[in-house]
Scaffold this active site. Sequence first.
Site, PDB file in Angstrom:
ATOM      1  N   LYS A 167       0.852  -1.185   0.000  1.00 56.46           N
ATOM      2  CA  LYS A 167       0.000   0.000   0.000  1.00 56.46           C
ATOM      3  C   LYS A 167       0.888   1.235   0.000  1.00 56.46           C
ATOM      4  O   LYS A 167       1.898   1.288   0.719  1.00 56.46           O
ATOM      5  CB  LYS A 167      -0.901  -0.032   1.247  1.00 56.46           C
ATOM      6  CG  LYS A 167      -1.890   1.123   1.356  1.00 56.46           C
ATOM      7  CD  LYS A 167      -2.764   0.935   2.587  1.00 56.46           C
ATOM      8  CE  LYS A 167      -3.787   2.052   2.738  1.00 56.46           C
ATOM      9  NZ  LYS A 167      -4.692   1.825   3.902  1.00 56.46           N
ATOM     10  N   SER A 182      -9.380   1.968   2.953  1.00 52.91           N
ATOM     11  CA  SER A 182      -8.492   2.659   2.024  1.00 52.91           C
ATOM     12  C   SER A 182      -7.443   1.756   1.380  1.00 52.91           C
ATOM     13  O   SER A 182      -6.713   2.189   0.491  1.00 52.91           O
ATOM     14  CB  SER A 182      -7.771   3.805   2.750  1.00 52.91           C
ATOM     15  OG  SER A 182      -6.949   3.293   3.797  1.00 52.91           O
ATOM     16  N   SER A 200      -9.958  -0.240   7.167  1.00 48.90           N
ATOM     17  CA  SER A 200      -9.334  -0.164   5.849  1.00 48.90           C
ATOM     18  C   SER A 200      -8.595  -1.418   5.404  1.00 48.90           C
ATOM     19  O   SER A 200      -8.151  -1.484   4.267  1.00 48.90           O
ATOM     20  CB  SER A 200      -8.381   1.035   5.791  1.00 48.90           C
ATOM     21  OG  SER A 200      -9.108   2.235   5.857  1.00 48.90           O
TER      22      SER A 200
END
Length: 297
Positions: free
Chosen positions: A78, A153, A177
Amino acid sequence: MSAIPTIAEAAAAIAAKALSPVELTEACLARTEAMDSTLHAFIRLDAEGARAQARAAEARIMRDGPRGPLDGIPFAHKDIYCTAGVPTTAHSRVLQDHVPTEDATTVRLLAEAGVVMLGKLATHEFAFGGPSFDLPWPPARNPWNPDHFPAGSSSGTGAAVASGMVLGGTGSDTGGSIRGPAALCGITGIKPTYGRCSRAGVLPLAQSLDHTGPMAWTVEDCAILLQAMAGHDRADPASADVSVPDFRARLGRGVKGLRIGLVRHFHEVDNPVSPATLAGIEAAVAFYQAEGRRSAT
């Protein structure tokens, strides 16, 4: 072995010299080339860097055997995880030229375990809010239906794993997330106990709530990843100085003796859920009750 192997399946085949890390990496890169123009899971793909890492892993494995179950496994981070020499943008125009000089602790640990890093994955801007369409990179889409949202996210990680672009990836969870993209993309994600995995070098959102953790196809794969990511880190003031158990060895033990709390007013009174969601919660409760009784007999 399945067309898109799990980490555990790929690790066993690599250890048996029945699967080449180079071939596996090329397969993931081919899937990325075929699908990412639609899914937008990657902010930055480093194909040549991944190929070099895969060749190094293969040579190492042929010479000495694998370091462990992550050696030669295609992986991505990420884009809030700092990566030395590789831009870390938080999916924001503000940081599009930000190039860290050091790896995040968890990035370093996973590299030491032998993962092959394909690149950096989409998120929400600074891992907050929702998808934005006015940023330098489009938001990730759900691989099961690109018209749909992959949740956030850790949206890029969810999409990349579910589509087979990588076998695993990092996520972060401040308010759902990791768990949201895992649910909407049909994969597995773990929000570890607070302090279990270092957050040093990971761009923060809320220090008292941020968690770093793994995302992959299965619980077993996440246990393998968590094994590499977990551990005390003096660079993270919230890091827990406790021993790291063998997570994979603890799988399949059942729920005998486990106490599970259910705060009903959250979903029944404060914010009533849909009938379908309520039925799912009740089915989960019934499952654990049945499993507990079965384990006790």
